[in-house]
Design a protein around this motif. Sequence first.
Motif, PDB file in Angstrom:
ATOM      1  N   THR A 188       0.753  -1.102   0.166  1.00  0.00           N
ATOM      2  CA  THR A 188       0.099  -0.047  -0.084  1.00  0.00           C
ATOM      3  C   THR A 188       0.901   1.229  -0.038  1.00  0.00           C
ATOM      4  OG1 THR A 188      -1.766  -1.170   1.366  1.00  0.00           O
ATOM      5  CG2 THR A 188      -1.610   1.133   1.335  1.00  0.00           C
ATOM      6  N   THR A 189       2.007   1.338   0.831  1.00  0.00           N
ATOM      7  CA  THR A 189       2.765   2.244   0.775  1.00  0.00           C
ATOM      8  C   THR A 189       3.408   2.705  -0.573  1.00  0.00           C
ATOM      9  OG1 THR A 189       3.342   1.820   3.093  1.00  0.00           O
ATOM     10  CG2 THR A 189       4.958   3.188   1.768  1.00  0.00           C
ATOM     11  N   ALA A 190       3.893   1.364  -1.192  1.00  0.00           N
ATOM     12  CA  ALA A 190       4.484   1.685  -2.400  1.00  0.00           C
ATOM     13  C   ALA A 190       3.525   2.405  -3.381  1.00  0.00           C
ATOM     14  CB  ALA A 190       4.992   0.352  -3.033  1.00  0.00           C
ATOM     15  N   PHE A 191       2.229   1.814  -3.544  1.00  0.00           N
ATOM     16  CA  PHE A 191       1.118   2.353  -4.566  1.00  0.00           C
ATOM     17  C   PHE A 191       0.914   3.839  -4.060  1.00  0.00           C
ATOM     18  CE2 PHE A 191      -2.982   3.506  -5.525  1.00  0.00           C
ATOM     19  CZ  PHE A 191      -3.294   2.788  -6.927  1.00  0.00           C
ATOM     20  N   ILE A 192       0.744   4.288  -2.700  1.00  0.00           N
ATOM     21  CA  ILE A 192       0.546   5.565  -2.299  1.00  0.00           C
ATOM     22  C   ILE A 192       1.705   6.804  -3.072  1.00  0.00           C
ATOM     23  CG2 ILE A 192       0.424   7.187  -0.500  1.00  0.00           C
ATOM     24  CD1 ILE A 192      -0.912   5.044   1.059  1.00  0.00           C
ATOM     25  N   MET A 193       2.867   6.077  -2.712  1.00  0.00           N
ATOM     26  CA  MET A 193       4.042   6.957  -3.552  1.00  0.00           C
ATOM     27  C   MET A 193       4.038   7.006  -4.795  1.00  0.00           C
ATOM     28  SD  MET A 193       7.327   6.371  -0.707  1.00  0.00           S
ATOM     29  CE  MET A 193       7.360   4.630  -1.096  1.00  0.00           C
ATOM     30  N   ALA A 194       3.869   5.931  -5.382  1.00  0.00           N
ATOM     31  CA  ALA A 194       3.831   5.879  -6.820  1.00  0.00           C
ATOM     32  C   ALA A 194       2.822   6.764  -7.580  1.00  0.00           C
ATOM     33  CB  ALA A 194       3.740   4.632  -7.432  1.00  0.00           C
ATOM     34  N   PHE A 195       1.499   6.657  -6.791  1.00  0.00           N
ATOM     35  CA  PHE A 195       0.243   7.436  -7.223  1.00  0.00           C
ATOM     36  C   PHE A 195       0.497   8.990  -7.343  1.00  0.00           C
ATOM     37  CE2 PHE A 195      -3.904   8.516  -7.841  1.00  0.00           C
ATOM     38  CZ  PHE A 195      -4.284   7.891  -9.079  1.00  0.00           C
ATOM     39  N   LEU A 196       1.095   9.311  -6.128  1.00  0.00           N
ATOM     40  CA  LEU A 196       1.183  10.935  -5.778  1.00  0.00           C
ATOM     41  C   LEU A 196       2.255  11.331  -6.672  1.00  0.00           C
ATOM     42  CD1 LEU A 196       1.380  10.838  -1.909  1.00  0.00           C
ATOM     43  CD2 LEU A 196      -0.282  11.982  -3.254  1.00  0.00           C
ATOM     44  N   GLU A 197       3.177  10.626  -7.110  1.00  0.00           N
ATOM     45  CA  GLU A 197       4.299  11.009  -8.004  1.00  0.00           C
ATOM     46  C   GLU A 197       3.408  11.238  -9.264  1.00  0.00           C
ATOM     47  OE1 GLU A 197       8.483   9.695  -9.807  1.00  0.00           O
ATOM     48  OE2 GLU A 197       7.550   8.568  -8.276  1.00  0.00           O
ATOM     49  N   LEU A 198       2.491  10.309  -9.846  1.00  0.00           N
ATOM     50  CA  LEU A 198       2.031  10.357 -11.008  1.00  0.00           C
ATOM     51  C   LEU A 198       1.110  11.604 -11.160  1.00  0.00           C
ATOM     52  CD1 LEU A 198       0.884   9.060 -13.720  1.00  0.00           C
ATOM     53  CD2 LEU A 198      -0.819   7.899 -12.391  1.00  0.00           C
ATOM     54  N   LEU A 199       0.436  11.834 -10.031  1.00  0.00           N
ATOM     55  CA  LEU A 199      -0.712  13.270  -9.925  1.00  0.00           C
ATOM     56  C   LEU A 199       0.323  14.224 -10.300  1.00  0.00           C
ATOM     57  CD1 LEU A 199      -2.973  12.266  -7.151  1.00  0.00           C
ATOM     58  CD2 LEU A 199      -3.535  11.939  -9.536  1.00  0.00           C
ATOM     59  N   CYS A 200       1.489  14.451  -9.408  1.00  0.00           N
ATOM     60  CA  CYS A 200       2.369  15.601  -9.587  1.00  0.00           C
ATOM     61  C   CYS A 200       2.824  15.876 -11.068  1.00  0.00           C
ATOM     62  CB  CYS A 200       3.302  15.436  -8.651  1.00  0.00           C
ATOM     63  SG  CYS A 200       3.046  15.570  -7.044  1.00  0.00           S
ATOM     64  N   ASP A 201       3.050  14.353 -11.847  1.00  0.00           N
ATOM     65  CA  ASP A 201       3.617  14.562 -13.105  1.00  0.00           C
ATOM     66  C   ASP A 201       2.511  15.109 -13.994  1.00  0.00           C
ATOM     67  OD1 ASP A 201       5.956  13.838 -12.278  1.00  0.00           O
ATOM     68  OD2 ASP A 201       6.086  11.777 -13.242  1.00  0.00           O
ATOM     69  N   LEU A 202       1.279  14.566 -13.704  1.00  0.00           N
ATOM     70  CA  LEU A 202       0.135  15.175 -14.418  1.00  0.00           C
ATOM     71  C   LEU A 202      -0.291  16.348 -14.405  1.00  0.00           C
ATOM     72  CD1 LEU A 202      -2.273  11.897 -13.897  1.00  0.00           C
ATOM     73  CD2 LEU A 202      -0.946  12.509 -16.026  1.00  0.00           C
ATOM     74  N   LEU A 203       0.027  17.067 -13.225  1.00  0.00           N
ATOM     75  CA  LEU A 203      -0.453  18.448 -12.862  1.00  0.00           C
ATOM     76  C   LEU A 203       0.527  19.232 -13.327  1.00  0.00           C
ATOM     77  CD1 LEU A 203      -1.796  18.377  -9.378  1.00  0.00           C
ATOM     78  CD2 LEU A 203      -3.060  18.670 -11.779  1.00  0.00           C
ATOM     79  N   SER A 204       1.856  18.912 -13.651  1.00  0.00           N
ATOM     80  CA  SER A 204       2.927  19.612 -14.321  1.00  0.00           C
ATOM     81  C   SER A 204       3.118  19.752 -15.737  1.00  0.00           C
ATOM     82  CB  SER A 204       4.283  19.255 -13.751  1.00  0.00           C
ATOM     83  OG  SER A 204       4.601  17.921 -14.169  1.00  0.00           O
ATOM     84  N   GLN A 205       2.375  19.000 -16.452  1.00  0.00           N
ATOM     85  CA  GLN A 205       2.221  19.401 -17.934  1.00  0.00           C
ATOM     86  C   GLN A 205       0.856  19.719 -18.213  1.00  0.00           C
ATOM     87  OE1 GLN A 205       3.797  15.984 -20.099  1.00  0.00           O
ATOM     88  NE2 GLN A 205       4.730  14.920 -18.332  1.00  0.00           N
ATOM     89  N   LEU A 206       0.987  21.307 -19.076  1.00  0.00           N
ATOM     90  CA  LEU A 206      -0.488  21.420 -19.452  1.00  0.00           C
ATOM     91  C   LEU A 206      -1.197  20.971 -20.320  1.00  0.00           C
ATOM     92  CD1 LEU A 206      -1.631  24.136 -19.292  1.00  0.00           C
ATOM     93  CD2 LEU A 206      -0.637  24.855 -21.304  1.00  0.00           C
ATOM     94  N   PHE A 248      -6.970  18.788 -18.005  1.00  0.00           N
ATOM     95  CA  PHE A 248      -8.174  17.769 -17.883  1.00  0.00           C
ATOM     96  C   PHE A 248      -8.129  17.251 -16.679  1.00  0.00           C
ATOM     97  CE2 PHE A 248      -7.255  17.761 -22.724  1.00  0.00           C
ATOM     98  CZ  PHE A 248      -8.425  18.438 -23.033  1.00  0.00           C
ATOM     99  N   VAL A 249      -6.902  16.884 -15.886  1.00  0.00           N
ATOM    100  CA  VAL A 249      -6.754  15.875 -14.764  1.00  0.00           C
ATOM    101  C   VAL A 249      -7.185  16.865 -13.686  1.00  0.00           C
ATOM    102  CG1 VAL A 249      -5.199  14.851 -13.315  1.00  0.00           C
ATOM    103  CG2 VAL A 249      -5.165  14.426 -15.743  1.00  0.00           C
ATOM    104  N   ALA A 250      -6.853  18.363 -13.684  1.00  0.00           N
ATOM    105  CA  ALA A 250      -6.979  19.142 -12.451  1.00  0.00           C
ATOM    106  C   ALA A 250      -8.714  19.209 -12.147  1.00  0.00           C
ATOM    107  CB  ALA A 250      -6.325  20.612 -12.781  1.00  0.00           C
ATOM    108  N   ALA A 251      -9.244  19.427 -13.409  1.00  0.00           N
ATOM    109  CA  ALA A 251     -10.784  19.541 -13.295  1.00  0.00           C
ATOM    110  C   ALA A 251     -11.225  18.086 -12.450  1.00  0.00           C
ATOM    111  CB  ALA A 251     -11.479  19.464 -14.489  1.00  0.00           C
TER     112      ALA A 251
END
Length: 362
Positions: A181-199, A204-207
């Motif tokens: 669970t810890t590994a999934f949480i860290m990987a998914f938070l990293e994915l969300l940051c990457d998605l928000l950092s690219q216009l 679409f994702v921010a909404a």
Amino acid sequence: MAPKRRSKRRKDAKKEECKAETPAKRRRTKAPAKQVESQVTSGVQDDVQRHWKSIGEEIVAGDAEQRADQLKAVRFLLEKLPFIHEEETKGAIAPLLSLPLWSCLSAGFRTHLLNRFPAMKRHYTRMLAKGVNDADAQFLPTLLIYFLKLLAPRGEAGGVGEADEEEEEEKNVKVEVDSQTTAFIMAFLELLCDLLSQLPTRRFVAALLKDLQVGPWLDQSPVLRALPPTAMQRVQRLLEGYYTLENFEIDDHTGAPLSPAQVKQRKLDHVGVLQRIAYKHFKPQVPEDLQPAMDSLVFTSAERLSIRANLRDIAEQLGRELVVKMLRKVNVLPAAGADSKWHKHIQERLEDDEFVMEVLLY
């Protein structure tokens, strides 16, 4: 002089012959490249679809046995996201992170966004006319719902007990989080940051993240406070990055930076909408004992209410039930009785005073 003229004629003939051969050579060299490109694109698309089938609807149900597949899917997206503009990945990855996501938004919030951006409304209407691919539209929302269930203060996913947060404090029950669970949480938070950092993905994702109340959910999660010390430092950095990126001071659709005056005006506009809704739809109906608090909400300056502590004080006087009704009216929360599996987790948390307050203030 005659030999020189023949030499010149030979050179001219040779040039013409080369020119005639060049297109054919180019065609011969390009054909294999297109075939390779098609094979790579097809392979990536098959890979994405395979990951989608491997997680399916079981993720929404919180099937712990599928967690390894979910982690693979997240890491796959992390690996491919930097190459989203390249031909071999664009056709496979972009549909998972673009306009089809908005079909999973609550009806009120989606209507608000489409009315705000007419060009996007035209694209969305054309997309609906062609038909929405559910596998594309639901890939990220399904992972998001599973992620939020892992972080829930109560439930069965991720090793969290059925007791709510207050009962855990009273009984001194410790929330335990396993390594997977810890590994999934860290990987998914990293994915969300990457998605928000690219216009291209942010718009679409921010909404979707706002509509699913991911920010308040993270803030209220006891699971994140119970992570192993070895993971806590990295998770804290990822959370700080997420909060910064989600509220980043740019226009999500054009990428233009917002001036301090524009950022301030955006906050005032949000408060102003809440005040107008409260005055028009709720002030005439509230009981006598709540009229002073309602007057404070309606007649206090928007600038003063943009201060978190001031708005919280008034909201606590009005009470959770009235705050929920106002948030639904301004499309921050889904409508009462809305039958959507993407918003079920929100409906279940609306009895939680702290969560509702965080949604209002976020």
